[in-house]
Write an enzyme that holds these catalytic residues in place. Structure first.
Site, short mmCIF file in Angstrom:
data_model
loop_
_atom_site.label_atom_id
_atom_site.label_comp_id
_atom_site.label_asym_id
_atom_site.label_seq_id
_atom_site.Cartn_x
_atom_site.Cartn_y
_atom_site.Cartn_z
N ASP A 40 41.78 41.23 34.73
CA ASP A 40 42.42 41.17 36.04
C ASP A 40 43.81 40.58 35.81
O ASP A 40 44.01 39.76 34.90
CB ASP A 40 41.61 40.28 36.98
CG ASP A 40 42.37 39.94 38.23
OD1 ASP A 40 42.79 40.88 38.94
OD2 ASP A 40 42.56 38.75 38.50
N CYS A 41 44.76 40.95 36.61
CA CYS A 41 46.11 40.42 36.45
C CYS A 41 46.39 39.24 37.38
O CYS A 41 46.69 38.13 36.93
CB CYS A 41 47.15 41.52 36.69
SG CYS A 41 48.85 40.95 36.45
#
Length: 232
Positions: free
Chosen positions: A15-16
């Site tokens: 996930d960023c």
């Protein structure tokens, strides 16, 4: 903390926002920049909680993340009692590229890339994520965005698209993320091994809704995870 057999994996999917990019600091800064005195009486946690309460609803049905953010700022205003102009909503929607990376993200990713292929599965638009990728200082081997999937996590479509594109079987993919709601719930439902980067350290879900999920291992930071996965 949990024990991961890293030799079982060839690809790390991340996930960023919340894991690599400090989306809470970015969201708060963008809100204060756009609204100024109108939100001066609200704490950072007030703003973060209001965002968490409205973002997921704004994502359905699918629209660009710029539009999601613009709608979310209006929803925050409805909850907290401030008005939002069209220009303010648009400015907030375009702010993603200004959100800072966590101080440990770039170095951790550099170290991890020595051993693993890196992928990102992100709730964002292609062009906005490209700005964040430059901040992180690495080129991901695979980039899967909500824009490409046509939906947002926790919907599983982004993960299924990643499985199609990544040239390794899914059991060789390790998912690394902060949000229990957006990431660990769908990852575990799909049978993935997952690592929780617990950036909030017991302070609740923050900008992400709370959820019941059971990651396989937990680390307080990307630096701690990299130390475990790629020992010096």
């Amino acid at each position: 903390m949990g024990v991961i057999e890293y030799g079982d994996f060839d690809v790390l999917t991340f996930d960023c926002y919340g894991t690599l990019i400090d989306w809470e600091s970015g969201l708060v800064a963008a809100t204060r920049f756009q609204l100024g005195d109108a939100v001066a009486g609200h704490s950072d946690e007030d703003l973060i909680a209001a965002f968490a309460a409205v973002e997921h609803e704004a994502e359905v049905p699918y629209k660009t993340y710029r539009e999601v953010l613009a709608l979310s700022l209006r929803g925050m205003g409805a909850r907290l009692g401030f008005a939002v102009s069209d220009a303010e909503a648009a400015g907030f929607g375009a702010s993603v590229g200004q959100w800072p990376a966590f101080p440990d993200s770039a170095e951790a990713l550099r170290r991890l890339q020595e051993r693993f292929k890196l992928a990102v599965i992100t709730n964002c638009d292609d062009d906005l994520f490209a700005q964040s990728e430059r901040r992180l200082g690495v080129s991901f081997d695979y980039v899967i965005t909500a824009q490409q999937a046509g939906t947002y996590k926790p919907d599983q479509a982004s993960f299924l698209l990643a499985f199609e594109r990544i040239e390794e079987p899914r059991e060789r993919i390790l998912h690394v993320a902060q949000s229990l709601f957006h990431d660990h719930v769908p990852a575990k439902a799909l049978g993935m091994t997952s690592v929780w980067i617990d950036r909030r350290q017991g302070r609740g879900g923050g900008a992400s809704m709370d959820a019941d999920a059971h990651p396989d291992a937990t680390f307080p930071s990307m630096a701690a995870f990299a130390d475990d996965a790629v020992p010096a």
